[in-house]
Design a protein around this motif. Structure first.
Motif, mmCIF file in Angstrom:
data_model
loop_
_atom_site.group_PDB
_atom_site.id
_atom_site.type_symbol
_atom_site.label_atom_id
_atom_site.label_comp_id
_atom_site.label_asym_id
_atom_site.label_seq_id
_atom_site.Cartn_x
_atom_site.Cartn_y
_atom_site.Cartn_z
ATOM 1 N N VAL A 484 0.859 -1.182 0.000
ATOM 2 C CA VAL A 484 0.000 0.000 0.000
ATOM 3 C C VAL A 484 0.889 1.224 0.000
ATOM 4 O O VAL A 484 1.759 1.366 0.853
ATOM 5 C CB VAL A 484 -0.944 0.012 1.223
ATOM 6 C CG1 VAL A 484 -1.770 1.293 1.248
ATOM 7 C CG2 VAL A 484 -1.866 -1.206 1.198
ATOM 8 N N LEU A 485 0.668 2.098 -0.976
ATOM 9 C CA LEU A 485 1.508 3.282 -1.132
ATOM 10 C C LEU A 485 0.905 4.474 -0.403
ATOM 11 O O LEU A 485 -0.320 4.603 -0.298
ATOM 12 C CB LEU A 485 1.671 3.624 -2.618
ATOM 13 C CG LEU A 485 2.219 2.518 -3.527
ATOM 14 C CD1 LEU A 485 2.256 3.004 -4.976
ATOM 15 C CD2 LEU A 485 3.607 2.087 -3.083
ATOM 16 N N GLU A 486 1.767 5.345 0.068
ATOM 17 C CA GLU A 486 1.320 6.582 0.703
ATOM 18 C C GLU A 486 0.823 7.558 -0.354
ATOM 19 O O GLU A 486 0.959 7.344 -1.566
ATOM 20 C CB GLU A 486 2.460 7.202 1.509
ATOM 21 C CG GLU A 486 2.878 6.378 2.713
ATOM 22 C CD GLU A 486 3.741 7.167 3.668
ATOM 23 O OE1 GLU A 486 3.228 8.122 4.300
ATOM 24 O OE2 GLU A 486 4.940 6.852 3.788
ATOM 25 N N ASP A 487 0.247 8.684 0.116
ATOM 26 C CA ASP A 487 -0.246 9.709 -0.811
ATOM 27 C C ASP A 487 0.862 10.199 -1.736
ATOM 28 O O ASP A 487 0.632 10.458 -2.915
ATOM 29 C CB ASP A 487 -0.827 10.892 -0.027
ATOM 30 C CG ASP A 487 -2.152 10.536 0.643
ATOM 31 O OD1 ASP A 487 -2.858 9.651 0.119
ATOM 32 O OD2 ASP A 487 -2.468 11.140 1.675
ATOM 33 N N ASP A 488 2.040 10.323 -1.204
ATOM 34 C CA ASP A 488 3.194 10.701 -2.019
ATOM 35 C C ASP A 488 3.689 9.433 -2.718
ATOM 36 O O ASP A 488 4.772 8.915 -2.461
ATOM 37 C CB ASP A 488 4.287 11.293 -1.121
ATOM 38 C CG ASP A 488 5.412 11.937 -1.920
ATOM 39 O OD1 ASP A 488 5.375 11.887 -3.163
ATOM 40 O OD2 ASP A 488 6.342 12.473 -1.295
ATOM 41 N N TRP A 489 2.869 8.939 -3.644
ATOM 42 C CA TRP A 489 3.067 7.604 -4.225
ATOM 43 C C TRP A 489 4.372 7.502 -5.013
ATOM 44 O O TRP A 489 4.996 6.440 -5.051
ATOM 45 C CB TRP A 489 1.897 7.236 -5.134
ATOM 46 C CG TRP A 489 1.684 8.185 -6.294
ATOM 47 C CD1 TRP A 489 0.831 9.238 -6.339
ATOM 48 C CD2 TRP A 489 2.363 8.153 -7.552
ATOM 49 N NE1 TRP A 489 0.931 9.884 -7.551
ATOM 50 C CE2 TRP A 489 1.864 9.231 -8.317
ATOM 51 C CE3 TRP A 489 3.336 7.328 -8.114
ATOM 52 C CZ2 TRP A 489 2.310 9.489 -9.609
ATOM 53 C CZ3 TRP A 489 3.779 7.603 -9.400
ATOM 54 C CH2 TRP A 489 3.276 8.667 -10.138
#
Length: 602
Positions: A484-489
């Motif tokens: 799962v990636l953060e918003d700052d993908w």
């Protein structure tokens, strides 16, 4: 005394009522009871009187010394365990309640009821203190807590916690794709962006009361380079820091780095005290401080000295359950009753699409048929994304051809049959041996692993399932994992391809990693469009060689009590604890009633 009485009742019940019959009656002597309870006959009589007073037994003493008496059990084993669990929870002995449920060997429906009782308790409640109240969130976590070390951040939950305990100089705002001030209120750079000067806010304190200064920033960078062996290369362009005074400093770069602010907003660069550079104390500048920490419980308390808005929640208690099958997050409020129906009716589910998804990864560091590309192609055909989503559903949202859902949506993903997979398997070097598929102890992961196992059996491939308690899926031939990636993908994808403690780097071999690192090496010197192109090439390389097989994109799911307000979920599907608050339903109901009465009188 009550707790001891319950234990003694259960001892007698389990020894004398082997068939677990309801309302069971037996004949027994005082001497026999004394032997069972390891006490004197005089104490047995005292215990019998207490159990009768609780209404748990009926005792008819035998006539004459040494004669048998009649003992009837009025409470079942499950009812008594339920009462004991409630008693333990009332005294906040959650660890004892968890241990009691984990060692219970009776009917499964009783275990589920006891587990539900604990889940209800581990919700969100209000502790009244005279005219004020303490708002407390209790979170159930079905995995042990990992290391809360900023330079060794690995799993989503630990990152989520550390973002509430520590703070960075700047933060990435996904809505605007810009950076906003945090510990630093201003920054500027020279023309070629090789010198960046930052200005700290004044008066910021760590949780231990010490003031934040530029020396802490310098110490944090040194710690990243010295102790962050897995992420240190990401910061290799930083030559050093020049300190001007306690509140201003300049980063000196060896060459331009287009992702420099991304580096500073990452949890790895959360600022820690200059006095805590070895085994780090959990002492940050964030909105919550750690007030209790042990193997079964962690408590976060709102930091009254926080430089921003003080959290509305006063405390967050997180309990760690070693319970198989728990995959959903529970954020509840105990609203004056613990009836299961009331608790469920007060809950609402909140879902949010996640960047990333599940995937299969081959372990190329151990010998086996997984080194044969025909075998890996057979697994690709077997692991059909369309069929899996239709048959399993659950948290699966769409087939993935990239970690980024919008890129997957641009491509047509073909459907494959088991017959195609069987043909590829026949062309491989597979000779009927049993292979191990590893996965984490989560409900959806187990369902997917069992689905793969069934389809493998249909084409003559023998898979043994290995559910892992730890975070790294090593030891098997194939691993089922989730990213799962953060918003700052963009930053997080680079971290995925470069972080040496994740699944990718533990399972691919040296040559495969060398290929990926060569492609990635200068990515931070390029502008965004070129960086995205490099990341696309890396994803394509993984899939063309069938080193990594993407499955489905997923939803993050959590359950919240309707009395919770201020819900803002992060990219991992966790709530921002700083903005959550409890709407006082009792006060609100009284206000509404008063308002209705006024209208009626009018």
């Amino acid at each position: 005394m009550m707790e001891n009485d319950m234990i003694q009742y259960l001892q007698l019940y389990q020894h004398l009522n082997a068939e677990r019959e309801s309302g069971f009656t037996c004949t027994v002597t005082v001497a026999e009871l004394a032997q069972l309870l390891c006490c004197t006959p005089r104490n047995v009589k005292l215990i019998i009187r207490r159990l009768e007073a609780h209404g748990w037994i009926v005792w008819q003493p035998g006539r004459g010394r040494g004669n048998s008496s009649r003992l009837q059990f009025l409470s079942s084993n499950g009812d008594m365990l339920d009462e004991r669990v409630q008693h333990l929870l009332h005294r906040d002995k959650v660890k004892d309640a968890l241990d009691l449920v984990s060692t219970f060997e009776g009917e499964e429906h009783v275990r589920e009821r006891l587990s539900q009782r604990i889940n209800i308790y581990l919700g969100l409640h209000q502790e009244r203190e005279e005219s004020s109240r303490q708002d407390v969130l209790r979170i159930v976590r079905y995995r042990p807590l990992g290391q809360l070390d900023t330079v060794r951040a690995f799993s989503a939950f630990e990152i989520f916690l550390m973002r509430h305990i520590f703070d960075t100089l700047v933060a990435y705002e996904s809505k605007t794709e810009n950076f906003i001030p945090k510990l630093a209120h201003l920054w500027e750079s020279n023309t070629d962006q090789t010198a960046w000067t930052f200005y700290l806010r004044k008066g910021i304190r760590f949780h231990d009361g010490r003031l934040l200064t530029s020396r802490d920033v310098l110490a944090t960078l040194e710690r990243v380079k010295q102790r962050g062996e897995n992420i240190g290369w990401l910061y290799r362009d930083i030559a050093g820091i020049e300190l001007h005074d306690d509140y201003s400093f300049t980063f000196k770069l060896k060459r331009p780095n287009t992702m420099f602010l991304h580096l500073l907003s990452n949890i790895n660069m959360a600022i820690v005290s200059e006095h805590e550079q070895e085994e780090i104390a959990i002492n940050g500048t964030g909105p919550f401080r750690v007030s209790e920490l042990n193997a079964s419980k962690m408590s976060l308390t709102a930091f009254d000295g926080y430089y921003g808005y003080r959290p509305i929640l006063d405390r967050v208690d997180i309990w760690f359950l070693s319970q198989e099958g728990g995959s959903h997050r529970l954020y509840h409020m105990l609203a004056g009753t613990d009836e299961e129906e009331m608790e469920q009716s007060n809950s609402r589910q909140l879902t949010q699409p996640a960047l990333g998804g599940r995937y299969l990864l081959f372990n190329m560091r151990m010998p086996g048929v997984q080194h044969d590309i025909h075998f890996r192609r057979a697994i690709r055909l077997l692991y059909d994304r369309q069929t899996m989503q239709e048959e399993l559903q659950g948290d699966r949202t769409s087939p993935a051809s990239s970690f980024l859902p919008w890129k997957s949506a641009q491509q047509t993903i073909p459907r494959h049959s088991l017959e195609e997979a069987r043909q590829q398997l026949a062309e491989s070097s597979y000779t009927g041996e049993t292979l191990i598929l590893s996965f984490t102890h989560k409900k959806e992961d187990r369902l997917e692993a069992e689905w793969i196992q069934r389809r493998a059996a249909a084409i003559g491939l023998h898979l043994e399932l290995d559910a892992k308690e730890d975070r790294l899926l090593i030891g098997g031939h194939i691993a089922l994992a989730v990213e799962v990636l953060e918003d700052d993908w963009e930053w997080d994808l680079i971290n995925f391809f470069s972080n040496e403690v994740n699944h990718l780097h533990r399972l691919l071999d040296t040559e495969q990693l060398r290929v990926l690192h060569t492609m990635l090496y200068d990515v931070m010197r390029h502008e965004r469009a070129d960086r995205e192109h490099i990341l696309e090439q890396m994803e394509r390389k993984l899939q063309e060689e069938h080193w990594l097989l993407l499955g489905n994109h997923i939803n993050q799911r959590a359950y919240f009590n309707r009395s919770l307000s201020g819900l803002h979920l992060d990219s991992f599907g966790f709530p921002n604890l700083s903005t959550m608050w409890i709407r006082d339903t009792s006060t609100m109901a009284g206000t509404i009633a008063k308002s209705e009465k006024t209208v009626a009188n009018t």
